[in-house]
Motif scaffolding. Structure first.
Motif, PDB file in Angstrom:
ATOM      1  N   GLY A   1       9.674 -21.051  12.309  1.00 21.18           N
ATOM      2  CA  GLY A   1      10.106 -22.169  13.128  1.00 21.18           C
ATOM      3  C   GLY A   1       9.188 -22.325  14.320  1.00 21.18           C
ATOM      4  N   SER A   2       9.663 -23.044  15.305  1.00 18.69           N
ATOM      5  CA  SER A   2       8.869 -23.268  16.498  1.00 18.69           C
ATOM      6  C   SER A   2       8.908 -22.021  17.384  1.00 18.69           C
ATOM      7  CB  SER A   2       9.405 -24.476  17.270  1.00 18.69           C
ATOM      8  OG  SER A   2       8.676 -24.661  18.460  1.00 18.69           O
ATOM      9  N   ILE A   3       7.803 -21.325  17.452  1.00 16.90           N
ATOM     10  CA  ILE A   3       7.729 -20.089  18.243  1.00 16.90           C
ATOM     11  C   ILE A   3       6.460 -20.109  19.071  1.00 16.90           C
ATOM     12  CG2 ILE A   3       7.595 -17.589  18.200  1.00 16.90           C
ATOM     13  CD1 ILE A   3       9.100 -17.692  15.519  1.00 16.90           C
ATOM     14  N   PHE A   4       6.621 -20.099  20.375  1.00 18.63           N
ATOM     15  CA  PHE A   4       5.465 -20.047  21.261  1.00 18.63           C
ATOM     16  C   PHE A   4       5.044 -18.614  21.531  1.00 18.63           C
ATOM     17  CE2 PHE A   4       2.510 -21.248  24.419  1.00 18.63           C
ATOM     18  CZ  PHE A   4       2.673 -20.395  25.498  1.00 18.63           C
ATOM     19  N   SER A   5       6.020 -17.769  21.802  1.00 15.38           N
ATOM     20  CA  SER A   5       5.708 -16.378  22.115  1.00 15.38           C
ATOM     21  C   SER A   5       6.916 -15.494  21.832  1.00 15.38           C
ATOM     22  CB  SER A   5       5.305 -16.247  23.582  1.00 15.38           C
ATOM     23  OG  SER A   5       4.942 -14.917  23.884  1.00 15.38           O
ATOM     24  N   ILE A   6       6.647 -14.339  21.208  1.00 17.64           N
ATOM     25  CA  ILE A   6       7.702 -13.365  20.941  1.00 17.64           C
ATOM     26  C   ILE A   6       7.542 -12.195  21.903  1.00 17.64           C
ATOM     27  CG2 ILE A   6       8.771 -11.835  19.245  1.00 17.64           C
ATOM     28  CD1 ILE A   6       7.695 -13.635  17.044  1.00 17.64           C
ATOM     29  N   TYR A   7       8.571 -11.833  22.554  1.00 12.12           N
ATOM     30  CA  TYR A   7       8.555 -10.694  23.467  1.00 12.12           C
ATOM     31  C   TYR A   7       9.069  -9.471  22.734  1.00 12.12           C
ATOM     32  CZ  TYR A   7       7.597 -14.437  26.726  1.00 12.12           C
ATOM     33  OH  TYR A   7       7.023 -15.521  27.347  1.00 12.12           O
ATOM     34  N   ALA A   8      10.197  -8.969  23.079  1.00 10.33           N
ATOM     35  CA  ALA A   8      10.713  -7.781  22.399  1.00 10.33           C
ATOM     36  C   ALA A   8      11.292  -8.128  21.030  1.00 10.33           C
ATOM     37  CB  ALA A   8      11.787  -7.112  23.239  1.00 10.33           C
ATOM     38  N   MET A   9      11.104  -7.203  20.111  1.00  2.00           N
ATOM     39  CA  MET A   9      11.758  -7.290  18.805  1.00  2.00           C
ATOM     40  C   MET A   9      12.509  -5.989  18.597  1.00  2.00           C
ATOM     41  SD  MET A   9       8.938  -9.047  16.291  1.00  2.00           S
ATOM     42  CE  MET A   9      10.163  -9.575  15.082  1.00  2.00           C
ATOM     43  N   GLY A  10      13.655  -6.083  17.993  1.00  2.00           N
ATOM     44  CA  GLY A  10      14.447  -4.877  17.812  1.00  2.00           C
ATOM     45  C   GLY A  10      15.239  -4.888  16.521  1.00  2.00           C
TER      46      GLY A  10
ATOM     47  N   GLY B   1      24.484   1.100   6.627  1.00  2.00           N
ATOM     48  CA  GLY B   1      25.015   0.032   7.456  1.00  2.00           C
ATOM     49  C   GLY B   1      24.274  -1.260   7.208  1.00  2.00           C
ATOM     50  N   VAL B   2      24.629  -2.270   7.977  1.00  2.00           N
ATOM     51  CA  VAL B   2      23.916  -3.536   7.953  1.00  2.00           C
ATOM     52  C   VAL B   2      22.935  -3.544   9.122  1.00  2.00           C
ATOM     53  CG1 VAL B   2      24.097  -6.046   8.022  1.00  2.00           C
ATOM     54  CG2 VAL B   2      25.877  -4.691   6.885  1.00  2.00           C
ATOM     55  N   TYR B   3      21.693  -3.789   8.808  1.00  2.90           N
ATOM     56  CA  TYR B   3      20.633  -3.773   9.811  1.00  2.90           C
ATOM     57  C   TYR B   3      20.276  -5.206  10.197  1.00  2.90           C
ATOM     58  CZ  TYR B   3      19.965   1.219   9.275  1.00  2.90           C
ATOM     59  OH  TYR B   3      20.157   2.589   9.282  1.00  2.90           O
ATOM     60  N   TYR B   4      20.268  -5.448  11.488  1.00  2.00           N
ATOM     61  CA  TYR B   4      20.002  -6.784  12.012  1.00  2.00           C
ATOM     62  C   TYR B   4      18.718  -6.780  12.843  1.00  2.00           C
ATOM     63  CZ  TYR B   4      24.904  -7.684  10.902  1.00  2.00           C
ATOM     64  OH  TYR B   4      26.114  -7.815  10.261  1.00  2.00           O
ATOM     65  N   CYS B   5      17.928  -7.806  12.643  1.00  5.66           N
ATOM     66  CA  CYS B   5      16.740  -8.023  13.454  1.00  5.66           C
ATOM     67  C   CYS B   5      17.123  -8.854  14.674  1.00  5.66           C
ATOM     68  CB  CYS B   5      15.695  -8.752  12.625  1.00  5.66           C
ATOM     69  SG  CYS B   5      14.218  -9.209  13.527  1.00  5.66           S
ATOM     70  N   ASN B   6      16.507  -8.532  15.790  1.00  5.69           N
ATOM     71  CA  ASN B   6      16.736  -9.263  17.024  1.00  5.69           C
ATOM     72  C   ASN B   6      15.397  -9.543  17.681  1.00  5.69           C
ATOM     73  OD1 ASN B   6      17.126  -8.963  20.236  1.00  5.69           O
ATOM     74  ND2 ASN B   6      18.926  -9.906  19.330  1.00  5.69           N
ATOM     75  N   ALA B   7      15.256 -10.744  18.225  1.00  5.62           N
ATOM     76  CA  ALA B   7      14.000 -11.090  18.889  1.00  5.62           C
ATOM     77  C   ALA B   7      14.268 -11.881  20.150  1.00  5.62           C
ATOM     78  CB  ALA B   7      13.105 -11.886  17.951  1.00  5.62           C
TER      79      ALA B   7
ATOM     80  N   TRP C   1      19.139 -13.674  16.439  1.00 12.92           N
ATOM     81  CA  TRP C   1      19.536 -12.628  15.492  1.00 12.92           C
ATOM     82  C   TRP C   1      19.264 -13.094  14.060  1.00 12.92           C
ATOM     83  CZ3 TRP C   1      21.324  -7.850  16.832  1.00 12.92           C
ATOM     84  CH2 TRP C   1      21.762  -7.665  18.144  1.00 12.92           C
ATOM     85  N   GLY C   2      18.918 -12.138  13.210  1.00 11.78           N
ATOM     86  CA  GLY C   2      18.836 -12.422  11.795  1.00 11.78           C
ATOM     87  C   GLY C   2      20.212 -12.282  11.159  1.00 11.78           C
ATOM     88  N   GLN C   3      20.263 -12.523   9.848  1.00  9.80           N
ATOM     89  CA  GLN C   3      21.553 -12.508   9.147  1.00  9.80           C
ATOM     90  C   GLN C   3      21.951 -11.109   8.701  1.00  9.80           C
ATOM     91  OE1 GLN C   3      18.712 -13.176   7.720  1.00  9.80           O
ATOM     92  NE2 GLN C   3      18.777 -12.002   5.818  1.00  9.80           N
ATOM     93  N   GLY C   4      21.023 -10.176   8.756  1.00 11.94           N
ATOM     94  CA  GLY C   4      21.316  -8.799   8.388  1.00 11.94           C
ATOM     95  C   GLY C   4      20.915  -8.460   6.966  1.00 11.94           C
TER      96      GLY C   4
END
Length: 121
Positions: free
Chosen positions: A26-35, A91-97, A111-114
């Motif tokens: 999608g429209s992303i200018f800059s990504i900082y932390a990812m977890g 468990g269910v693992y979720y991405c966060n940015a 958040w991602g969908q897991g």
């Protein structure tokens, strides 16, 4: 519209490995932390690992030495390499940015969908 899509989950035996991926689109200018976070059965969501834009990392004590978080900024993708998996990693693992969709926008959290990880013999 920004989307985070996780992949790589599945069923693995104790001691095995999995590699999770989180692709941002999608429209992303800059990504900082990812977890990466996880929700185990009967437990609250917890932070597993986090990587900042400068590459510094943070891990939950329970996964230190076994999991490695990384990112490919050009591909806008984050990874979680999980080795020596234990049943308690299930468990269910979720991405966060934490990112900015546009140069003029403020930082927003997504958040991602897991993706489900099951460690069992």
């Amino acid at each position: 519209q920004v989307q985070l899509v996780e992949s790589g989950g599945g069923l693995v035996q104790p001691g095995g490995s999995l590699r999770l991926s989180c692709a941002a689109s999608g429209s992303i200018f800059s990504i900082y932390a990812m977890g990466w976070y996880r929700t185990a059965p009967g437990k609250q969501r917890e932070l597993v690992a986090e990587i900042s834009s400068d590459g510094s990392t943070k891990y939950a004590d329970s996964v230190k030495g076994r999991f490695t978080i990384s990112r490919d900024n050009a591909k806008k993708t984050g990874y979680l390499q999980m080795n020596s998996l234990k049943p308690e990693d299930t468990g269910v693992y979720y991405c966060n940015a934490d990112l900015r969709p546009y140069s003029w926008s403020s930082r927003l959290n997504y958040w991602g969908q897991g993706t489900r990880v099951t460690v069992s013999s």
